[in-house]
Scaffold this motif. Structure first.
Motif, short mmCIF file in Angstrom:
data_model
loop_
_atom_site.label_atom_id
_atom_site.label_comp_id
_atom_site.label_asym_id
_atom_site.label_seq_id
_atom_site.Cartn_x
_atom_site.Cartn_y
_atom_site.Cartn_z
N LYS B 37 0.85 -1.20 0.00
CA LYS B 37 0.00 0.00 0.00
C LYS B 37 0.88 1.24 0.00
CE LYS B 37 -4.40 -1.39 0.62
NZ LYS B 37 -4.14 -2.49 -0.37
N LEU B 38 0.70 2.08 -0.98
CA LEU B 38 1.52 3.28 -1.10
C LEU B 38 1.41 4.18 0.13
CD1 LEU B 38 3.32 5.00 -2.95
CD2 LEU B 38 1.25 6.10 -3.77
N LYS B 39 0.19 4.35 0.60
CA LYS B 39 -0.04 5.26 1.73
C LYS B 39 0.72 4.79 2.97
CE LYS B 39 -3.06 8.43 0.34
NZ LYS B 39 -2.20 8.69 -0.81
N ASN B 40 0.67 3.46 3.20
CA ASN B 40 1.38 2.91 4.36
C ASN B 40 2.87 3.16 4.26
OD1 ASN B 40 -1.03 2.01 5.11
ND2 ASN B 40 -0.60 -0.19 4.88
N ILE B 142 13.64 7.65 -4.74
CA ILE B 142 12.94 6.39 -4.53
C ILE B 142 11.57 6.49 -5.20
CG2 ILE B 142 12.09 4.75 -2.82
CD1 ILE B 142 15.04 5.20 -2.59
N LEU B 143 11.26 5.53 -6.04
CA LEU B 143 9.96 5.54 -6.71
C LEU B 143 9.10 4.45 -6.09
CD1 LEU B 143 8.25 6.70 -9.03
CD2 LEU B 143 9.11 4.84 -10.44
N LEU B 144 7.98 4.87 -5.52
CA LEU B 144 7.05 3.90 -4.95
C LEU B 144 5.80 3.86 -5.82
CD1 LEU B 144 8.03 5.87 -2.23
CD2 LEU B 144 7.37 3.69 -1.24
N LEU B 145 5.24 2.67 -5.92
CA LEU B 145 4.08 2.49 -6.79
C LEU B 145 3.02 1.77 -5.97
CD1 LEU B 145 4.09 3.35 -9.71
CD2 LEU B 145 4.44 0.98 -10.37
N ASP B 146 1.81 2.25 -6.08
CA ASP B 146 0.75 1.61 -5.32
C ASP B 146 0.56 0.19 -5.83
OD1 ASP B 146 -1.09 1.57 -3.32
OD2 ASP B 146 -2.75 2.17 -4.64
#
Lengths: 365, 531
Positions: B37-40, B142-146
Motif C-alpha cells: 500500500k503506497l499510503k502505508n 525512490i519511486l514507490l508504486l501503489d
C-alpha cells in the motif's frame, strides 16, 4: 623458554660484532702496553681471539637455539650449571658497569662541571629503553650507528693524513717480552674474549648457518679498524700516545686544516657514543636475558630496570679514578676475565663432547 | 586519588555493559518489509525521516487513465533536479501516453517501469525499509508504486561539489597539477585513469554509524601483499565510531603506534603520488568528503620523497633528495646545537666566530635555551596564524612577524641576532621535509631542552632516543627505517639519492614480494650510432 622472539639477520650480526669489538678502542689506545709496537700486539691479540671464536662457534654448533646460560644448564646440570652461569653474569655486570663508567668519565672530560651521575643516569635511561624493546631494534640501531662510525673514522683518517709520521714506529720491539705479552693478552681479553657473550644472541639469528661467516666478516673489519686505530695513535702522537688518557681525542685535536677545520673532538665523542652504545646495550641485554634464564623467568623485561640500578651503583663504586680503569684494562682484566671467557667455555666444550661421545657409545652398545 | 579510581571503575563497568549489550543484540539488522500500500509506505518513511525541510515527497498519478498512484521521494540538494524532471517524471507522466500500443495495465508492475520507461542509467530494486533509507540518504530518488511491495532506487546523485583543482598543499613545478577532491567518485576515477588495469581493485565499505561515510581501499591485486590487505581490513572493521569526517579519523584509529610523534600512515592529495605508491604495492584508503587519501604502510623515507623527484632527471633529483636530508637535520638540530655551543662548548667554536656569537649572546637578558624556545614558539605562532589567516590579512602577518618580531627584537636587545638567523634557518628548512613536520617540531623542542640541560651530550642522548624509537617502530609490519635498518641493499636506489629510472627495476622489497619486477632490464637508452 622463549623470552625473546626477535630475529636478527646475518648482516646485522656483522654490524653488531664490529660495534662490539671497536667500542672502547675508539677512545683508548688498543695495546698501549706494547708502546710503539702496539700494532703488533693488536695483531697477535686478534689471532689469539680468533682461536677463542672457534671455541664459541663449536659451542653454538653443538647447542643451536640455546643461550650460554642454557648451555651451562645442559652440560653441567641444573645446580653446577647455574653456579657457572653466575660467573659469566658477574663478569657481564662488571663489563657493563665498567663501560658505563668509561662513558661517564669521557663525557666528564668534555663537560667537567656536570656531575658524572647525570651522564650515567641519562645513558642508562636510553639503554633500559632499547633493551626493553628487544633484540631487533638493537640490531637495527647497529645498522645505522656502526656505518656512521666507520665513515667518521675514515673521515678522521683523511683529515689526519698530513700529520702521520712513520718514524714513530721505530724502534721495533724495544720492550721486554713480558710487557708485550701482557699487551697482546689485553687485546685478546678486552674485545675478543668478551665475544663469548654473543652466545647469548646466536639463538636469535634467523639463519644459523650464517653465524660463523657473519661473525668472521665483522671480526675482520673490526680487527682492521683496531689495527688502524693503534697505528694512528702511534704514528700521529708518537711517545705522547702513552701519556694522554684519550689518544683519539688528542689525535682529533691535532687536526688542523687551514685553521678552519679544527677541534674535531666531537667526531670522537660521536664515534664513542655510537659504538659504545652498541656494546653497552648488547652487554646489558646479555646480562638481563642471562639473569632471567638463570632464575627461570617468563620475561626478561621486569629485570631491566633493577639491573640498570645495580649497574649504576657498581659503576660508581668500581674505581676512585679513571686511571685505575686504564690500569685494570691493561694489566688486570686479562687475568680475571680470560679464565671465564675462554677456559670455562673450553671446559664446557670438552665436557659436552665427552658426554656426547659417551651417549653415542651407549647408544651404539 | 579515590575519585580517579572511581572514575576508572565507572569507565570499566561502562565498557563491560557495552560489551554485554553488544552480545545480547541479535545477529544483523532487522529488515522490515515494505507493504504494497503506497499510503502505508509513505507513512512509515516520513515517520522515520521526520519533518526535515529538505525531504521531498512528490505524489502523482500516471498511466493512460491516470489510474496509477505513485510517489517519488528524494532529498533536495542531493539529487540532480534535471534528471528527476527529464529522466523520471517526464517519461512517466507524459511519455507513457505515447505508448498507446501497450495494454493500460502494464505499468502497474514496477519492474515493467524499470524496463521500459525510466531513462536513468542505474536503477535497482529494494524490498526493505533499510535498503531504501540508505539509498535515500546517499542521494537516490525512490519511486514507490501503489500495489507494489518493491520500490525502485534511482541513482540521480548530484550534489554540489568542487571540481578537480590544483593542489594547494603539495605543489610541483613539473608534473600533473590536479588534486583529489571531496567527491570519492572523482577520486577513484583520478586513480583509475592512472592505473588502467584490471589489477587495480577498489573495494568499498561504509564507516561511521551516523555519517555513513563511503571508504574505498585501492590496491593492485597481484602486487599488494595479501596479509597487508587483510590486516588493513581487520583494522578498518574494528572502527566503530559515530562519524568519519576526514581521513585523519581513520588514520588515528588504524595507526601502529598512537603515541609516536612520527606518522605511520601516509597521506597525500596528489593522485600521481598515490598512484605511484599503489604501484609499489601499498594500499590506498580513499575517504568520501576529503581530498586527502591515506596509504599504508608508510616508511620514514616517504617524508623525503616528492613526486617531482621521479619526473626530473636523476642528478638534480638526487641533489634535492640529499638537500632534504640536510634540511631535516638542520631543522631538527640547529637550535639545539646553537644552545649547546653557546652555553657549554664555547671552546669548539672557531675564535672569530666565537667572539661574534658570544658578543651577541652577552647583550641579551635571557639564557640561550629560553631564547631558542621563545623564538621557536613565535615561529610556530606565526606559522599557525598564517595557515588559518584569510588571505586578505596575510601581508599584515608578515609585517608583524618578520619586521616587528624579527628586527625589533634584536634592536631592542631582547634576542640575539644569531638566534634569529638560527630560527629562520630552522623555519625555512622545515618546509623541505613536509612529511615529518609535526614530529620534527616536537623533537626539536625536546632536543633544545636536552641541550640546555646536558649540552651536546644531551643532544646525543636525544638523537639516540629518537633512533631507538624509530628502529622499534613498524608500519603495518614493515620496519619504519627500511631500507636503512634493516638494510635492504636493492632498495637503497631510492633513498638518499634517486637512481636513474632505468635502474629502478624492482619494487621495494619489504613492502611487497609479489610481481616484484616493475620494468624490463636494459631499459637504459641507447641511441643509434650516426652512420
Amino acid at each position: 623458554m622463549d623470552l625473546e622472539r626477535g630475529r636478527i639477520s646475518s648482516s646485522q650480526l656483522s654490524y653488531l660484532t664490529i660495534g662490539f669489538m671497536i667500542a672502547s678502542a675508539v677512545i683508548i689506545f688498543p695495546g698501549s702496553g706494547a708502546e710503539n709496537n702496539a700494532w703488533l700486539a693488536v695483531i697477535i691479540g686478534l689471532l689469539e681471539g680468533l682461536a677463542f671464536l672457534y671455541i664459541y662457534f663449536a659451542l653454538a654448533k653443538l647447542f643451536p637455539q640455546l643461550t650460554l646460560v642454557e648451555i651451562n644448564d645442559a652440560v653441567f646440570g641444573k645446580y653446577l650449571g647455574k653456579l657457572i652461569s653466575c660467573f659469566y653474569l658477574l663478569l657481564a655486570l662488571w663489563i657493563t658497569a665498567q663501560l658505563l663508567r668509561m662513558f661517564g668519565e669521557f663525557f666528564n672530560i668534555i663537560m667537567p662541571e656536570t656531575p658524572i651521575q647525570a651522564f650515567l643516569i641519562s645513558l642508562l635511561f636510553i639503554t633500559v629503553w632499547v633493551v626493553r624493546n628487544g633484540l631487533e631494534p638493537i640490531a637495527r640501531c647497529s645498522q645505522i650507528l656502526v656505518p656512521l662510525t666507520m665513515v667518521l673514522i675514515v673521515l678522521d683518517f683523511l683529515l689526519i693524513l698530513n700529520k702521520i709520521d712513520l718514524s714513530n714506529l721505530l724502534p721495533f720491539m724495544d720492550i721486554a717480552f713480558n710487557q708485550f705479552f701482557m699487551a697482546s693478552q689485553s687485546i685478546a681479553a678486552l674485545p675478543c674474549g668478551e665475544m663469548v657473550f654473543f652466545l647469548m644472541f646466536f639463538h636469535a639469528v634467523n639463519n644459523q648457518a650464517q653465524i660463523k661467516p657473519a661473525i668472521l666478516r665483522g671480526y675482520m673489519i673490526a680487527g682492521l679498524i683496531l689495527l688502524f686505530l693503534a697505528f694512528r695513535a702511534i704514528t700521529v702522537l708518537g711517545p705522547l700516545a702513552l701519556i694522554t688518557t684519550y689518544p683519539s681525542l688528542s689525535v682529533a685535536r691535532v687536526i688542523n686544516i687551514a685553521d678552519i677545520i679544527t677541534r674535531l673532538d666531537i667526531i670522537v665523542a660521536v664515534n664513542f657514543l655510537c659504538v659504545g652504545f652498541i656494546k653497552g646495550i648488547l652487554m646489558m641485554y646479555a646480562l638481563v636475558l642471562g639473569t632471567a634464564q638463570l632464575v627461570n623467568l617468563g620475561s626478561y623485561r621486569p629485570l631491566v630496570l633493577p639491573l640498570a640500578a645495580l649497574i649504576f651503583v657498581v659503576s660508581l663504586l668500581l674505581y676512585d679514578s679513571y686511571i685505575y680503569d686504564l690500569i685494570d684494562a691493561a694489566l688486570l682484566f686479562p687475568v680475571y676475565s680470560l679464565p671465564i671467557t675462554v677456559l670455562l667455555p673450553l671446559l664446557t666444550l670438552i665436557l659436552a663432547r665427552l658426554k656426547n661421545s659417551g651417549k653415542e657409545t651407549a647408544n651404539a652398545g | 586519588m579515590f575519585s580517579y579510581l572511581k572514575r576508572k571503575l565507572g569507565l570499566l563497568s561502562l565498557a563491560n555493559k557495552m560489551n554485554n549489550d553488544s552480545d545480547s543484540e541479535p545477529e544483523g539488522p532487522v529488515h522490515s518489509e515494505l507493504s504494497n500500500k503506497l499510503k502505508n509506505n509513505i507513512a512509515i518513511i516520513s515517520d522515520i525521516v521526520g519533518v526535515s525541510e529538505d525531504f521531498v515527497i512528490r505524489e502523482f498519478k500516471f498511466g493512460l487513465h491516470k489510474q496509477i498512484d505513485a510517489a517519488l521521494l528524494f532529498f533536495d540538494g542531493l539529487v540532480k533536479s534535471e534528471e528527476i524532471n527529464h529522466g523520471i517524471i517526464r517519461p512517466l507522466m507524459y511519455e507513457s501516453h505515447l505508448l498507446t500500443t501497450v495494454s493500460p495495465s502494464c505499468f502497474e508492475d514496477i519492474r515493467a517501469l524499470k524496463e521500459t520507461l525510466l531513462a536513468i542509467g542505474e536503477v535497482t530494486e529494494a524490498n526493505t525499509i533499510e535498503e531504501l533509507m540508505e539509498a535515500l540518504f546517499s542521494g537516490n530518488a525512490i519511486l514507490l508504486l501503489d500495489g507494489n511491495a518493491t520500490v525502485l532506487m534511482i541513482d540521480v546523485r548530484g550534489w554540489a561539489s568542487r571540481g578537480v583543482e590544483e593542489s594547494k598543499t603539495e605543489q610541483s613545478v613539473r608534473g600533473p597539477h590536479e588534486s583529489f577532491t571531496e567527491n570519492i567518485r572523482f577520486n577513484t576515477a583520478l586513480l583509475r585513469r592512472r592505473i588502467q588495469d584490471p589489477d587495480l581493485l577498489i573495494e568499498y565499505l561504509v564507516l561511521g554509524k551516523k555519517s555513513r561515510t563511503a571508504v574505498c581501499i585501492a590496491y593492485l591485486k597481484t602486487v599488494a601483499h595479501p596479509e597487508l590487505v587483510e590486516e588493513l581490513k581487520r583494522r578498518l572493521n574494528r572502527i566503530d565510531i559515530d562519524a568519519v569526517l576526514e581521513s585523519g579519523y581513520i588514520e588515528q584509529l588504524i595507526e601502529d603506534d598512537p603515541f609516536s610523534p612520527f606518522a605511520t600512515v601516509g597521506n597525500s592529495e596528489r593522485p600521481d603520488r598515490i598512484a605511484a605508491r599503489v604501484l609499489e604495492g601499498r594500499v590506498a584508503i580513499l575517504v568520501d568528503t576529503t581530498p586527502y587519501v591515506l596509504t599504508v604502510p608508510m616508511l620514514f623515507l616517504e617524508g623525503f620523497q616528492a613526486p617531482e623527484d621521479y619526473y626530473s632527471r636523476p642528478y638534480y633529483s638526487s641533489i634535492v633528495r640529499l638537500l632534504r636530508f640536510v634540511a631535516f637535520f638542520i631543522t631538527l638540530l640547529s637550535p639545539a646545537l646553537y644552545v649547546a655551543l653557546t652555553t657549554y662548548h664555547v671552546e669548539l667554536i672557531p675564535t672569530s666566530l666565537f667572539i661574534t656569537m658570544v658578543a651577541a649572546e652577552e647583550g641579551t637578558p635571557f639564557p640561550a635555551v629560553l631564547e631558542a624556545i621563545g623564538m621557536g614558539l613565535v615561529f610556530e605562532i606565526l606559522r599557525e596564524g598564517g595557515a588559518r589567516l584569510p588571505t586578505i590579512i596575510g601581508p599584515a602577518l608578515s609585517i608583524v612577524g618578520a619586521l616587528i618580531i624579527g628586527d625589533l627584537a634584536v634592536s631592542a636587545g631582547l634576542v640575539s641576532a644569531p638566534m634569529i638567523i638560527v630560527v629562520a634557518l630552522t623555519a625555512v628548512s622545515s618546509f623541505l621535509v613536509i612529511g615529518h613536520t609535526d614530529a620534527i617540531t616536537l623533537m626539536r623542542l625536546i632536543l633544545v631542552l636536552l641541550a640546555g640541560v646536558l649540552g651536546a651530550f644531551g643532544i646525543a642522548i636525544g638523537l639516540l632516543g629518537m633512533l631507538i624509537h624509530l628502529t622499534s617502530l613498524r608500519s603495518f609490519g614493515v620496519p619504519y627505517l627500511t631500507p636503512w635498518a634493516p638494510s635492504v641493499k636493492t632498495d637503497l636506489k631510492d633513498s638518499m639519492i634517486r637512481a636513474p629510472l632505468w635502474k629502478m627495476i624492482l619494487r621495494p622489497r619489504l613492502i611487497t614480494e609479489f610481481d616484484s619486477q616493475r620494468e624490463a632490464f636494459r631499459l637504459k637508452p641507447h641511441p643509434p650510432e650516426n652512420p
